[in-house]
Write a protein that holds these residues in place. Sequence first.
Motif, PDB file in Angstrom:
ATOM      1  N   GLY A 180      43.309  41.153  48.833  1.00 59.09           N
ATOM      2  CA  GLY A 180      44.191  42.119  49.464  1.00 59.09           C
ATOM      3  C   GLY A 180      43.465  43.371  49.930  1.00 59.09           C
ATOM      4  O   GLY A 180      42.237  43.446  49.907  1.00 59.09           O
ATOM      5  N   PRO A 181      44.216  44.379  50.330  1.00 58.61           N
ATOM      6  CA  PRO A 181      43.629  45.581  50.926  1.00 58.61           C
ATOM      7  C   PRO A 181      42.810  46.389  49.937  1.00 58.61           C
ATOM      8  O   PRO A 181      42.927  46.226  48.720  1.00 58.61           O
ATOM      9  N   THR A 182      41.991  47.264  50.479  1.00 61.94           N
ATOM     10  CA  THR A 182      41.175  48.139  49.637  1.00 61.94           C
ATOM     11  C   THR A 182      42.064  49.099  48.853  1.00 61.94           C
ATOM     12  O   THR A 182      43.229  49.317  49.196  1.00 61.94           O
ATOM     13  N   VAL A 183      41.495  49.666  47.808  1.00 62.14           N
ATOM     14  CA  VAL A 183      42.239  50.554  46.910  1.00 62.14           C
ATOM     15  C   VAL A 183      41.631  51.952  46.975  1.00 62.14           C
ATOM     16  O   VAL A 183      40.431  52.123  46.735  1.00 62.14           O
ATOM     17  N   ALA A 184      42.457  52.929  47.304  1.00 62.00           N
ATOM     18  CA  ALA A 184      41.984  54.313  47.391  1.00 62.00           C
ATOM     19  C   ALA A 184      42.294  55.036  46.085  1.00 62.00           C
ATOM     20  O   ALA A 184      43.444  55.106  45.664  1.00 62.00           O
ATOM     21  N   ILE A 185      41.248  55.541  45.426  1.00 61.09           N
ATOM     22  CA  ILE A 185      41.449  56.354  44.231  1.00 61.09           C
ATOM     23  C   ILE A 185      40.921  57.756  44.505  1.00 61.09           C
ATOM     24  O   ILE A 185      40.315  58.014  45.544  1.00 61.09           O
ATOM     25  N   LYS A 186      41.182  58.652  43.569  1.00 65.82           N
ATOM     26  CA  LYS A 186      40.786  60.053  43.756  1.00 65.82           C
ATOM     27  C   LYS A 186      39.282  60.151  44.055  1.00 65.82           C
ATOM     28  O   LYS A 186      38.465  59.559  43.346  1.00 65.82           O
ATOM     29  N   ALA A 303      42.547  37.188  32.485  1.00 68.96           N
ATOM     30  CA  ALA A 303      41.643  36.091  32.154  1.00 68.96           C
ATOM     31  C   ALA A 303      40.607  35.936  33.254  1.00 68.96           C
ATOM     32  O   ALA A 303      40.912  36.065  34.438  1.00 68.96           O
ATOM     33  N   LYS A 304      39.355  35.695  32.845  1.00 65.90           N
ATOM     34  CA  LYS A 304      38.309  35.430  33.836  1.00 65.90           C
ATOM     35  C   LYS A 304      38.502  34.028  34.408  1.00 65.90           C
ATOM     36  O   LYS A 304      38.882  33.117  33.718  1.00 65.90           O
ATOM     37  N   PHE A 305      38.098  33.833  35.635  1.00 65.93           N
ATOM     38  CA  PHE A 305      37.918  34.872  36.639  1.00 65.93           C
ATOM     39  C   PHE A 305      38.803  34.451  37.784  1.00 65.93           C
ATOM     40  O   PHE A 305      38.545  33.444  38.430  1.00 65.93           O
ATOM     41  N   ALA A 306      39.852  35.170  38.000  1.00 63.20           N
ATOM     42  CA  ALA A 306      40.769  34.920  39.112  1.00 63.20           C
ATOM     43  C   ALA A 306      40.800  36.191  39.945  1.00 63.20           C
ATOM     44  O   ALA A 306      41.357  37.214  39.530  1.00 63.20           O
ATOM     45  N   ALA A 307      40.180  36.132  41.113  1.00 67.87           N
ATOM     46  CA  ALA A 307      39.972  37.338  41.914  1.00 67.87           C
ATOM     47  C   ALA A 307      41.275  38.044  42.257  1.00 67.87           C
ATOM     48  O   ALA A 307      41.382  39.269  42.132  1.00 67.87           O
ATOM     49  N   LYS A 308      42.290  37.291  42.694  1.00 69.20           N
ATOM     50  CA  LYS A 308      43.548  37.927  43.083  1.00 69.20           C
ATOM     51  C   LYS A 308      44.247  38.543  41.880  1.00 69.20           C
ATOM     52  O   LYS A 308      44.789  39.653  41.961  1.00 69.20           O
ATOM     53  N   GLU A 309      44.248  37.847  40.747  1.00 70.94           N
ATOM     54  CA  GLU A 309      44.905  38.374  39.556  1.00 70.94           C
ATOM     55  C   GLU A 309      44.247  39.669  39.094  1.00 70.94           C
ATOM     56  O   GLU A 309      44.940  40.627  38.727  1.00 70.94           O
ATOM     57  N   ALA A 311      42.599  41.827  40.965  1.00 72.36           N
ATOM     58  CA  ALA A 311      42.949  42.878  41.930  1.00 72.36           C
ATOM     59  C   ALA A 311      44.374  43.373  41.705  1.00 72.36           C
ATOM     60  O   ALA A 311      44.640  44.581  41.720  1.00 72.36           O
ATOM     61  N   ASP A 312      45.303  42.443  41.471  1.00 72.04           N
ATOM     62  CA  ASP A 312      46.701  42.825  41.258  1.00 72.04           C
ATOM     63  C   ASP A 312      46.863  43.677  40.003  1.00 72.04           C
ATOM     64  O   ASP A 312      47.611  44.670  40.001  1.00 72.04           O
ATOM     65  N   LEU A 314      44.526  45.542  38.517  1.00 71.54           N
ATOM     66  CA  LEU A 314      43.907  46.855  38.727  1.00 71.54           C
ATOM     67  C   LEU A 314      44.849  47.760  39.528  1.00 71.54           C
ATOM     68  O   LEU A 314      45.032  48.936  39.182  1.00 71.54           O
ATOM     69  N   ARG A 315      45.463  47.243  40.572  1.00 63.17           N
ATOM     70  CA  ARG A 315      46.397  48.056  41.358  1.00 63.17           C
ATOM     71  C   ARG A 315      47.574  48.514  40.493  1.00 63.17           C
ATOM     72  O   ARG A 315      47.996  49.673  40.548  1.00 63.17           O
ATOM     73  N   SER A 316      48.104  47.599  39.708  1.00 62.74           N
ATOM     74  CA  SER A 316      49.260  47.916  38.868  1.00 62.74           C
ATOM     75  C   SER A 316      48.936  49.004  37.855  1.00 62.74           C
ATOM     76  O   SER A 316      49.693  49.972  37.689  1.00 62.74           O
ATOM     77  N   VAL A 317      47.794  48.872  37.171  1.00 65.70           N
ATOM     78  CA  VAL A 317      47.415  49.845  36.143  1.00 65.70           C
ATOM     79  C   VAL A 317      47.091  51.193  36.781  1.00 65.70           C
ATOM     80  O   VAL A 317      47.502  52.250  36.274  1.00 65.70           O
ATOM     81  N   LEU A 318      46.384  51.200  37.890  1.00 64.10           N
ATOM     82  CA  LEU A 318      46.038  52.449  38.558  1.00 64.10           C
ATOM     83  C   LEU A 318      47.298  53.173  39.043  1.00 64.10           C
ATOM     84  O   LEU A 318      47.401  54.397  38.931  1.00 64.10           O
TER      85      LEU A 318
END
Length: 326
Positions: A180-186, A303-309, A311-312, A314-318
């Motif tokens: 998915g798309p890139t993630v912008a953080i501070k 669980a390793k290693f599912a790229a989409k999971e 990413a999802d 990380l977005r949710s926690v951030l």
Amino acid sequence: MSASSIQKDIDERTNLTGSNKFEMLLFRLGLSAGSERSELFGINVFKIREIVAMPPVTAMAGAPQHVLGVVNLRGQVIPVIDLPAVVGCTPQTGLNIMLVTEYARTTQAFAAESVEDIVRLDWNQILSADGTVARGYVTSIARLDGDQNSTRLAQILDVESILQRVLPNEAVEVKAETVGPTVAIKPGSVVVAADDSFVARSMIEQELRVLDLPFLMGKTGQEAWNKLLEIAADCEAQGIPMHDKVAVVLTDLEMPEMDGFTLTRNIKKDPRMRGLPVVIHSSLTGDTNENHVRSAGADAYVAKFAAKELADVLRSVLARYGHLPA
């Protein structure tokens, strides 16, 4: 020590996560190339589902190199990997034992010559191994007697690397269209990540780059903790909150010197790191291990290693911790 007695130990001892300790199954694969010695190898007990005498293996046409075939284990058909062949050993008495393991929600078996024992170790007895050891398939070296001068050593296999090279999984491929798309953080903040597997680090780094997330990567929990302490001290001196500099910590569980459970607990206990989310990224799967993750205070488990999971999550926690722009 018999396979049945070791199996009993495994069943009774998979609840050890409280104090930077773990239990390791020791086994032998045969004579090392160019040597007359049969070296000890190890694998975390958490990853062993069961140990059985080698059953008949059904060869498969077109099987990948080092895959002996498949076995039917109580209705489940699983691949069997010739572990001595992978690491360059020659069994003297044959492939007598099958280690059934669970990695990243998949089941597979490894053929071995013999099993030796189960030992309880502290992660500070484990040292990172040079990438040239056993063709890069050894992630770390264990000092079995707890003495820095001890010559009794065991090589801990990087099973993630072995599986990815012997049985490549397309789900681990990191592609922009998948994650998915890139993630912008501070601006100025980073992801602090730690994993002792070379293959795992490579995949994590690739994914974080695709997501455009700046990161600091370490090989051990201790490296990550030292880096966090350094950042915490800098933030304290500047009078700014730590989440201005660290967006999330992404950590493996099994690592030399300090495991991911201890790293997570250290983060959650340090008042300077309040509001710092921790995501566990591990091949140790199953309800028991995931419950242990929650008990350590981690904010999420992947669980390793599912790229989409990954990413999802990380977005949710951030987003939950307010690290993404509104």
